[in-house]
Design a protein around this motif. Structure first.
Motif, PDB file in Angstrom:
ATOM      1  N   ASN A  69       3.146   2.765   1.411  1.00 29.61           N
ATOM      2  CA  ASN A  69       2.456   1.890   2.348  1.00 29.61           C
ATOM      3  C   ASN A  69       3.350   0.721   2.716  1.00 29.61           C
ATOM      4  O   ASN A  69       3.815   0.003   1.851  1.00 29.61           O
ATOM      5  N   HIS A  70       3.567   0.540   4.006  1.00 31.19           N
ATOM      6  CA  HIS A  70       4.492  -0.487   4.469  1.00 31.19           C
ATOM      7  C   HIS A  70       3.907  -1.230   5.659  1.00 31.19           C
ATOM      8  O   HIS A  70       2.940  -0.786   6.267  1.00 31.19           O
ATOM      9  N   CYS A 108       9.245  -5.715   5.904  1.00 29.77           N
ATOM     10  CA  CYS A 108       8.018  -5.124   5.378  1.00 29.77           C
ATOM     11  C   CYS A 108       7.392  -6.183   4.491  1.00 29.77           C
ATOM     12  O   CYS A 108       8.043  -6.696   3.581  1.00 29.77           O
ATOM     13  N   VAL A 110       5.196  -5.906   2.275  1.00 29.05           N
ATOM     14  CA  VAL A 110       4.988  -5.438   0.904  1.00 29.05           C
ATOM     15  C   VAL A 110       6.310  -5.444   0.128  1.00 29.05           C
ATOM     16  O   VAL A 110       6.353  -5.830  -1.035  1.00 29.05           O
ATOM     17  N   HIS A 111       7.386  -5.035   0.755  1.00 23.32           N
ATOM     18  CA  HIS A 111       8.659  -4.819   0.052  1.00 23.32           C
ATOM     19  C   HIS A 111       9.799  -5.717   0.533  1.00 23.32           C
ATOM     20  O   HIS A 111      10.951  -5.455   0.194  1.00 23.32           O
ATOM     21  N   MET A 116      13.532  -4.979   1.990  1.00 24.41           N
ATOM     22  CA  MET A 116      13.170  -4.045   3.066  1.00 24.41           C
ATOM     23  C   MET A 116      13.153  -4.780   4.408  1.00 24.41           C
ATOM     24  O   MET A 116      12.132  -5.325   4.835  1.00 24.41           O
TER      25      MET A 116
END
Ligand SMILES: [Cu+2]
Length: 161
Positions: A69-70, A108, A110-111, A116
């Motif tokens: 999930n991104h 991203c 999340v990352h 990312m």
């Protein structure tokens, strides 16, 4: 039916197949967002693939989000004036068309802390290459963008020589 008419008829029958509002020569590129546990370095585990791309105005990118999930999120300060911010969250496939020339920075949400990030040039970096602000990006992000910007400058030099 004359040949001319046949060709016109063929052109008209194909017209609805073309994406509305996009020039016929526009290309659709692909950028994947992946989690790759076999990656050689930690910052390659979570990544945009590719994380650097040069496209032309009117081209589109399909963000594929194939594993995990991104998000695909515009970075403030790394976005051309007048271009809509991109903010795609946990979507399996999203197509974005880029019309405004310049340099686009993505992360991203999340990352991002794992590095990312991605850089896209649309047409030419001139519009905002001198004004890129990395204030909203972590130390790791700054290091990654330094490399991506170097690649962009090399590309730009080749294209303008
Ligand atoms: Cu991610």
């Amino acid at each position: 039916m004359s040949l001319k008419r046949t060709i016109l008829g063929l052109a008209l029958s194909l017209a609805p197949l073309l994406p509305a509002g996009q020039p016929v020569w526009a290309e659709v590129h692909e950028v994947d967002q992946v989690i790759d546990l076999a990656a050689m370095t930690p910052e390659e585990v979570y990544r945009f693939e590719p994380n650097y791309l040069w496209i032309e105005p009117g081209d589109s990118i399909n963000f594929l989000n194939s594993t995990g999930n991104h998000t695909v999120t515009a970075i403030e300060g790394m976005w051309p004036e007048g271009a809509d911010f991109v903010n795609i969250e946990h979507q399996p496939l999203a197509e974005v068309t880029f019309d405004v020339p310049g340099v686009y920075g993505f992360r991203c949400k999340v990352h991002g802390r794992h590095g990312m990030y991605a850089l896209v040039v649309v047409g030419s970096p001139e519009a905002n290459m001198e004004r890129l602000e990395l204030t909203k990006v972590s130390a790791l992000g700054k290091r990654i963008f330094a490399g991506l910007i170097e690649t962009m400058n090399e590309d730009w030099a080749k294209r303008t020589e």
